[in-house]
Design an enzyme around this catalytic site. Structure first.
Site, short mmCIF file in Angstrom:
data_model
loop_
_atom_site.label_atom_id
_atom_site.label_comp_id
_atom_site.label_asym_id
_atom_site.label_seq_id
_atom_site.Cartn_x
_atom_site.Cartn_y
_atom_site.Cartn_z
N HIS A 134 31.25 32.83 42.99
CA HIS A 134 31.29 33.64 41.76
C HIS A 134 29.92 34.20 41.38
CE1 HIS A 134 35.45 33.26 40.23
NE2 HIS A 134 35.45 32.10 40.86
N ASP A 141 38.92 35.05 39.64
CA ASP A 141 40.05 34.16 39.41
C ASP A 141 41.10 34.92 38.60
OD1 ASP A 141 38.61 32.15 40.65
OD2 ASP A 141 37.89 31.29 38.78
N GLU A 203 42.59 27.17 46.45
CA GLU A 203 42.84 27.58 45.06
C GLU A 203 43.74 28.81 45.05
OE1 GLU A 203 39.03 28.30 43.30
OE2 GLU A 203 38.32 26.26 43.66
N HIS A 206 41.96 32.01 43.26
CA HIS A 206 40.62 32.50 43.61
C HIS A 206 40.69 33.47 44.78
CE1 HIS A 206 36.14 31.68 44.33
NE2 HIS A 206 36.51 32.42 45.36
#
Length: 235
Positions: A134, A141, A203, A206
């Site tokens: 990030h 996300d 995830e 993500h």
């Protein structure tokens, strides 16, 4: 070190730009800002310019399949100091869930809990060769919002530290509700990947485009045509 940290970064210098939030759904105030995360002069709703352009493409693909549905942006650019704040917060939450205090933990138990935290959260590294995804402005996300404004149920909340966060957790379930969760996750993945993003294998929420994780996932799928990362850590 994560496997994707072996990918070379050839920083392209593309600017960080504001996401046009009017095109998407968004939570306000931002969930990490609400916790007190130290963003300073920057906003969590920024990404590299080409990543924003691709996010708009993904939104357009979604509209073709599900008219009036929106991609909801949960989080995007995250400075390393915010990454550190959220890692510490996740650790404190993990302790609270277990009814534990850090002072009473043995070194082995402490290590075990940190290991659980780092299954979800990237290490807040200041090493420019191993940036948290990030912090590059190339990871986002996201989830989905339906045509009546409801957040689509993906079977687990964003940032949950459990195996339910794995994208394919519900892939083989015979439970009808679980099958719907999987279908919802696959819809999100399909529009994002059609726009060029790659999904984090751990995830469901993500996605990245142009960072080390994106390049590594492309290389795993097609080793004969290797990619480098074009975005490194900002600031």
């Amino acid at each position: 070190m994560r496997p994707y940290h072996k990918v070379l970064i050839l920083e392209c210098g593309e600017p960080l730009v504001e996401i046009p939030l009017g095109r998407f759904a968004v939570e306000s105030p931002h969930p990490y800002e609400r916790l007190g995360a130290p963003y300073g002069e920057v906003s969590p709703y920024f990404l590299r310019k080409s990543v924003v352009d691709s996010l708009i493409v993904a939104q357009n693909y979604l509209q073709q399949i599900r008219p009036n549905w929106l991609i909801q942006i949960f989080d995007a650019y995250r400075p390393v100091q915010v990454q550190q704040f959220m890692v510490n917060y996740a650790f404190s939450q993990a302790l609270e869930m277990r009814g534990l205090s850090e002072a009473e933990l043995s070194p082995d138990r402490l290590s075990e809990i940190w290991e659980e935290v780092y299954k979800i959260w990237a290490e807040p590294s200041l090493d420019k060769t191993t940036p948290p995804p990030h912090s590059t402005g190339a990871a986002v996300d996201v989830t989905l919002v339906d045509d009546v404004g409801g957040i689509v149920d993906m079977g687990s909340p964003i940032d949950e530290m459990s195996e339910r966060s794995h994208p394919l957790h519900f892939a083989n379930t015979t439970d009808l509700q679980g099958q719907q969760y999987h279908a919802n996750r696959q819809l999100l993945c399909s529009v994002m990947e059609k726009a060029g993003f790659k999904r984090n294998p751990r995830e469901w929420w993500h996605f990245s485009l142009g960072d080390q994780m994106w390049a590594w996932l492309n290389n795993e799928a097609n080793p004969d045509n290797p990619f480098n990362a074009r975005y490194g850590r900002l600031f």
